[in-house]
Design a protein around this motif. Sequence first.
Motif, PDB file in Angstrom:
ATOM      1  N   UNK A 104      18.861 173.720  61.451  1.00  0.00           N
ATOM      2  CA  UNK A 104      19.462 173.803  60.123  1.00  0.00           C
ATOM      3  C   UNK A 104      18.765 174.888  59.309  1.00  0.00           C
ATOM      4  N   UNK A 105      19.478 175.381  58.317  1.00  0.00           N
ATOM      5  CA  UNK A 105      19.083 176.601  57.609  1.00  0.00           C
ATOM      6  C   UNK A 105      17.711 176.508  56.945  1.00  0.00           C
ATOM      7  N   UNK A 106      17.499 175.470  56.148  1.00  0.00           N
ATOM      8  CA  UNK A 106      16.247 175.379  55.407  1.00  0.00           C
ATOM      9  C   UNK A 106      15.065 175.194  56.356  1.00  0.00           C
ATOM     10  N   UNK A 107      15.234 174.285  57.309  1.00  0.00           N
ATOM     11  CA  UNK A 107      14.133 174.045  58.258  1.00  0.00           C
ATOM     12  C   UNK A 107      13.787 175.323  59.002  1.00  0.00           C
ATOM     13  N   UNK A 109      14.085 178.377  58.004  1.00  0.00           N
ATOM     14  CA  UNK A 109      13.309 179.285  57.151  1.00  0.00           C
ATOM     15  C   UNK A 109      11.827 178.946  57.267  1.00  0.00           C
ATOM     16  N   UNK A 110      11.522 177.644  57.235  1.00  0.00           N
ATOM     17  CA  UNK A 110      10.124 177.209  57.335  1.00  0.00           C
ATOM     18  C   UNK A 110       9.583 177.427  58.744  1.00  0.00           C
ATOM     19  N   UNK A 113       8.708 180.959  59.161  1.00  0.00           N
ATOM     20  CA  UNK A 113       7.461 181.205  58.431  1.00  0.00           C
ATOM     21  C   UNK A 113       6.262 180.672  59.215  1.00  0.00           C
ATOM     22  N   UNK A 141      18.703 183.678  60.044  1.00  0.00           N
ATOM     23  CA  UNK A 141      19.687 184.565  59.405  1.00  0.00           C
ATOM     24  C   UNK A 141      19.828 185.930  60.063  1.00  0.00           C
ATOM     25  N   UNK A 168       4.633 188.280  52.062  1.00  0.00           N
ATOM     26  CA  UNK A 168       3.625 187.648  51.214  1.00  0.00           C
ATOM     27  C   UNK A 168       2.586 186.958  52.078  1.00  0.00           C
TER      28      UNK A 168
ATOM     29  N   UNK B 211      21.059 182.403  49.928  1.00  0.00           N
ATOM     30  CA  UNK B 211      21.301 181.167  50.673  1.00  0.00           C
ATOM     31  C   UNK B 211      21.273 179.961  49.735  1.00  0.00           C
ATOM     32  N   UNK B 212      21.822 178.846  50.218  1.00  0.00           N
ATOM     33  CA  UNK B 212      21.694 177.499  49.632  1.00  0.00           C
ATOM     34  C   UNK B 212      21.915 177.414  48.121  1.00  0.00           C
ATOM     35  N   UNK B 214      23.194 175.637  44.757  1.00  0.00           N
ATOM     36  CA  UNK B 214      23.460 174.251  44.344  1.00  0.00           C
ATOM     37  C   UNK B 214      23.755 174.184  42.861  1.00  0.00           C
ATOM     38  N   UNK B 225      18.607 180.582  46.650  1.00  0.00           N
ATOM     39  CA  UNK B 225      17.495 181.359  47.166  1.00  0.00           C
ATOM     40  C   UNK B 225      17.965 182.780  47.460  1.00  0.00           C
ATOM     41  N   UNK B 253       6.904 181.963  49.877  1.00  0.00           N
ATOM     42  CA  UNK B 253       8.359 181.771  49.857  1.00  0.00           C
ATOM     43  C   UNK B 253       8.703 180.422  49.210  1.00  0.00           C
ATOM     44  N   UNK B 255      12.066 177.875  48.619  1.00  0.00           N
ATOM     45  CA  UNK B 255      13.400 177.725  49.218  1.00  0.00           C
ATOM     46  C   UNK B 255      13.884 176.293  49.087  1.00  0.00           C
ATOM     47  N   UNK B 256      15.148 176.098  49.498  1.00  0.00           N
ATOM     48  CA  UNK B 256      15.768 174.767  49.497  1.00  0.00           C
ATOM     49  C   UNK B 256      15.735 174.106  48.113  1.00  0.00           C
ATOM     50  N   UNK B 271       6.454 177.500  50.777  1.00  0.00           N
ATOM     51  CA  UNK B 271       5.820 177.770  52.063  1.00  0.00           C
ATOM     52  C   UNK B 271       4.351 178.095  51.834  1.00  0.00           C
ATOM     53  N   UNK B 276       5.242 173.698  54.776  1.00  0.00           N
ATOM     54  CA  UNK B 276       6.079 173.752  53.581  1.00  0.00           C
ATOM     55  C   UNK B 276       5.912 172.426  52.852  1.00  0.00           C
ATOM     56  N   UNK B 299      11.017 169.630  53.575  1.00  0.00           N
ATOM     57  CA  UNK B 299      12.028 170.443  52.870  1.00  0.00           C
ATOM     58  C   UNK B 299      13.292 169.631  52.610  1.00  0.00           C
ATOM     59  N   UNK B 300      14.327 170.312  52.078  1.00  0.00           N
ATOM     60  CA  UNK B 300      15.624 169.710  51.748  1.00  0.00           C
ATOM     61  C   UNK B 300      15.499 168.474  50.853  1.00  0.00           C
ATOM     62  N   UNK B 344      18.680 168.002  56.287  1.00  0.00           N
ATOM     63  CA  UNK B 344      19.531 168.253  55.110  1.00  0.00           C
ATOM     64  C   UNK B 344      20.072 166.960  54.478  1.00  0.00           C
TER      65      UNK B 344
END
Lengths: 168, 440
Positions: A104-107, A109-110, A113, A141, A168, B211-212, B214, B225, B253, B255-256, B271, B276, B299-300, B344
């Motif tokens: 999934x998208x958010x996970x 990203x982490x 990272x 992505x 960063x 992205x994402x 809301x 984001x 970073x 995010x979410x 992050x 995270x 996250x999420x 999610x």
Amino acid sequence: MSGIGFLSRNRAIVALFLVLTFAGCASKKTLPNNAADLGLTANGAVPGSQQDFTQNVGDKIFFNTDSAVIRPDAAVILNKQVQWLNQYPNRVVTIEGHADERGTREYNLALGARRAAATREYLISRGLATSRVKTLSFGKERPVAVCDDISCWSQNRRAVTLLGGAGS
Amino acid sequence: MHLIYRTFDASKWVLMLMFVMVLSSIKPSFAVVEIDINQANIEPLPIAVIDFVSSDPAGKQISDVVEADLARSGLFNPVKKAAFIQKITDPNATPRFADWQVINAQALVTGLVSREADGRLKVEFRLWDVFAGQQLIGQRLFAKSENWRRLAHIVADAIYERLTGEKGYFDTRVVFVSESGPKTDRVKQLAIMDQDGANLKTLTNGNDLVLTPRFSPSKQEITYMSFEGGQPRVYLLQLETGQRELVGNFPGMTFSPRFSPDGQKVIMSLQEGGNANIYTMDLRSRRTTRLTNTAAIDTSPSYSPDGSQIVFESDRGGRQQLYVMDANGGNQRRISFGSGSYSTPVWSPRGDLIAFTKRAGGKFSIGVMKTDGSRERILTTGFHNEGPTWAPNGRVLMFFRQPAGAGGPQLTSIDLTGYNEQRIATPNFASDPAWSPLLE
């Protein structure tokens, strides 16, 4: 974003172009005909350029599914990266971390990272100064390979070392 | 956006209702038509929606949108107009119910559309119970003519609410990521559209990966984001003015993001090296608060509608699983225990369920579970389904579905019962949908 890789790649192309142009102007009658005469590496890259780094050292390492563990084959490449960077002490790098599309998208990203961070930690453990390594995650992505099977997804689970200082 | 919304009280309708009541009393059976939407795979209710009487094209346009909304909900089955017997020319007169009973229309919607002197559209509509011979709704609405689709959605919401007993969700919008170009170099833009796909507008120019998105629960504002300047960070965007703002000044970073139910906080992940953690930022005081502190990916995050609890995903136990904590970060406990991994999570606006993406056996599913993790129900399974968002009435979910290979994602909605999957047509690929609250 993609500008980082693009810029540093372009810098190499620009440098190569300049070398070729000046070489051409300087000696019209005796054109050099091999890479060494042009001051290039065996495969035509300007020493110290991203192209040199990519072709002669290896800018990419790969990961197992859902893992950020540096594999033995990746460690070999990272060791060479440190050696190369030791030759160019004013170079800084950005590690781009990526994930395959099976998450999934958010996970992701982490996870990207986390892979970039693991790569950074490894380079630092081999002596690279912390100030020279930044990280950036693109999650899922920016795949390099488009397909629908495991062999291809494995190419997208990667960390790419780019000469340049964003992140960063 | 200015809408006046009120109910008829003309005395002649009181008279007519009395007449209807007298008629009804001599009928042996008298049950007002209604739909029990908690039953899975119900038979859609046959409903006749006439072309709203008007000298203006807006008349038919509005009733077409009403009919399409009702049909897409899966709870209504519009009767074909070719079958109509009575041609209604005066929507203020009582219909000949027998003509509508013969074609088995359980409910009938009639309406009249006209223009006020100042150019505003006026819609007068009535919902009739055909077999009870009874008017169920009579309303008059006004709007600027450019808002004609909103008028139609409000009419459809009123019908949905009267016949199902639940709030409607048609007068809503969806913000999402519009995707174009090859998969290896996708251009992603924020975009917004009505829930039925109309009035699509892009909000960002595509230069930066976004992205994402809301929705704020209370304002015309979104959080999302962006990779602007090569620094992936959480932003706010005012929909009316286009004004953007960075959320917080974090070292890594962010995010979410998601809003708190009162719209005063953004909750998101920061992050920190390979980990995270979840933070909130109060939008008034700018104070940031750390809620989780683990050597894992947390996250999420998504608040319960009363703001007291937060559901999130974490891989602290190995694989991604769902956890719930108090709003101050206390009392963190795992709630998902099925095989596979869960991600999610989104708390239902009704507070009773959590929707999620589940990955198991190489498939990606959308499912729901109770807030204690019990009674998991998978609504749809396939190669890749991801990122559910709730309609404001908590009855319908939207998510994105991605095929294998070079294609791209598309938006799909599904009823909470797991039936009535509907693709939402978009000009480009689309992902990360987020449903707005009901519009004001």
